[in-house]
Design a protein around this motif. Structure first.
Motif, PDB file in Angstrom:
ATOM      1  N   ALA A 117      58.137  81.873  79.037  1.00 12.70           N
ATOM      2  CA  ALA A 117      59.194  82.673  78.416  1.00 12.70           C
ATOM      3  C   ALA A 117      60.473  82.631  79.246  1.00 12.70           C
ATOM      4  O   ALA A 117      61.581  82.518  78.697  1.00 12.70           O
ATOM      5  CB  ALA A 117      58.719  84.114  78.247  1.00 12.70           C
ATOM      6  N   GLY A 127      68.437  82.482  72.054  1.00 12.43           N
ATOM      7  CA  GLY A 127      67.193  82.745  71.348  1.00 12.43           C
ATOM      8  C   GLY A 127      67.237  82.231  69.924  1.00 12.43           C
ATOM      9  O   GLY A 127      67.804  81.186  69.635  1.00 12.43           O
ATOM     10  N   ILE A 132      61.385  81.538  69.024  1.00  9.75           N
ATOM     11  CA  ILE A 132      60.311  82.509  69.196  1.00  9.75           C
ATOM     12  C   ILE A 132      59.018  81.996  68.567  1.00  9.75           C
ATOM     13  O   ILE A 132      57.922  82.088  69.149  1.00  9.75           O
ATOM     14  CB  ILE A 132      60.715  83.861  68.582  1.00  9.75           C
ATOM     15  CG1 ILE A 132      61.912  84.450  69.337  1.00  9.75           C
ATOM     16  CG2 ILE A 132      59.545  84.836  68.618  1.00  9.75           C
ATOM     17  CD1 ILE A 132      61.629  84.786  70.774  1.00  9.75           C
ATOM     18  N   LEU A 192      55.988  86.160  74.178  1.00 10.76           N
ATOM     19  CA  LEU A 192      56.863  86.786  73.195  1.00 10.76           C
ATOM     20  C   LEU A 192      57.467  88.083  73.727  1.00 10.76           C
ATOM     21  O   LEU A 192      58.664  88.340  73.555  1.00 10.76           O
ATOM     22  CB  LEU A 192      56.083  87.055  71.909  1.00 10.76           C
ATOM     23  CG  LEU A 192      55.622  85.816  71.132  1.00 10.76           C
ATOM     24  CD1 LEU A 192      54.823  86.232  69.897  1.00 10.76           C
ATOM     25  CD2 LEU A 192      56.796  84.950  70.730  1.00 10.76           C
ATOM     26  N   HIS A 195      60.066  87.222  76.514  1.00  9.44           N
ATOM     27  CA  HIS A 195      61.265  86.577  75.986  1.00  9.44           C
ATOM     28  C   HIS A 195      62.125  87.562  75.207  1.00  9.44           C
ATOM     29  O   HIS A 195      63.362  87.565  75.333  1.00  9.44           O
ATOM     30  CB  HIS A 195      60.868  85.396  75.100  1.00  9.44           C
ATOM     31  CG  HIS A 195      62.037  84.559  74.680  1.00  9.44           C
ATOM     32  ND1 HIS A 195      62.797  84.841  73.568  1.00  9.44           N
ATOM     33  CD2 HIS A 195      62.590  83.443  75.227  1.00  9.44           C
ATOM     34  CE1 HIS A 195      63.753  83.943  73.450  1.00  9.44           C
ATOM     35  NE2 HIS A 195      63.660  83.081  74.439  1.00  9.44           N
ATOM     36  N   LEU A 196      61.504  88.390  74.393  1.00  8.30           N
ATOM     37  CA  LEU A 196      62.273  89.391  73.653  1.00  8.30           C
ATOM     38  C   LEU A 196      62.941  90.386  74.599  1.00  8.30           C
ATOM     39  O   LEU A 196      64.079  90.804  74.382  1.00  8.30           O
ATOM     40  CB  LEU A 196      61.371  90.117  72.666  1.00  8.30           C
ATOM     41  CG  LEU A 196      60.873  89.295  71.474  1.00  8.30           C
ATOM     42  CD1 LEU A 196      59.905  90.106  70.634  1.00  8.30           C
ATOM     43  CD2 LEU A 196      62.035  88.806  70.630  1.00  8.30           C
TER      44      LEU A 196
END
Length: 221
Positions: A117, A127, A132, A192, A195-196
């Motif tokens: 990530a 992004g 994603i 996930l 990264h978010l």
């Protein structure tokens, strides 16, 4: 008699008209905003980058499989022969090595998910949904590849044949198995979430549209 005096009409206030702009022509509006209504080169680029990320992350599952094979604890087994039949037993019936095998895979997958990530975020800070999706799918494929690779490179799967090969009463290692299949989701979930979080904290922000002559513009002096 004289006519009654009537007050002069108030001056026409132009400020309210100046504060509001006329809507742009249809052709101009379509040219300015029409590019967001359909998939352009930007979306194609993001899809291509998402596919590249999915493949790269999936291939890195080889590293997870090798680390799992190296770091996972061995489950000791012992074979016993009664006549012509063989039976295999756990040497330490109260041992927690089997749980350690699953825990090692899960922890390694979580760590590699975080690393993937961070790498993807540093590569493409903006992004996007394709990135994603590529990261999540790649993490799932990487976990599956690592699971099968560890089983293939690990001890022999046929425990009866292995017991016969080493002899009666000799300790040998059980096949490398993943009891908790939910561990296959660890890589994707950690990737996930991280990264978010990075995108929310450090990602670029869209500039706010200016309202110099918009609906709330101050009237001219």
């Amino acid at each position: 008699m004289t006519a009654p005096l009537t007050p002069p009409p108030p001056p026409h206030d132009q400020s309210s008209h100046q504060a509001w702009q006329a809507p742009p022509p249809a052709g101009e509006a379509a040219g300015e905003y029409g590019q967001y209504g359909q998939d352009g080169p930007g979306m194609k680029t993001e899809l291509r980058e998402g596919a590249v990320i999915a493949v790269a992350v999936a291939v890195s599952g080889v590293l997870l499989g090798l680390l799992w094979l190296w770091l996972a604890p061995h489950v000791p087994l012992v074979g016993d022969q009664s006549g012509k039949s063989w039976a295999v037993y756990l040497k330490d019936s109260e041992g927690e090595q089997a749980a350690g095998v699953d825990g090692t895979f899960t922890l390694l997958a979580l760590a590699l998910g975080v690393v993937s990530a961070v790498v993807v975020f540093l590569w493409r800070r903006r992004g996007g949904v394709p990135l994603i999706v590529g990261l999540g799918v790649g993490g799932l494929l990487a976990s599956f590849l690592a699971w099968r690779l560890g089983m293939w490179l690990g001890p022999e799967q046929d425990v009866i044949a292995h017991a016969k090969a080493v002899g009666k009463g000799v300790t040998f290692s059980a096949p490398l198995k993943l009891g908790a299949k939910g561990a296959l989701l660890a890589w994707s979930l950690s990737a996930l979430v991280v990264h978010l979080g990075l995108t929310a904290l450090f990602g670029p922000r869209d500039p706010e549209p200016p309202y110099e002559d918009g609906p709330y513009a101050a009237p001219p002096a």
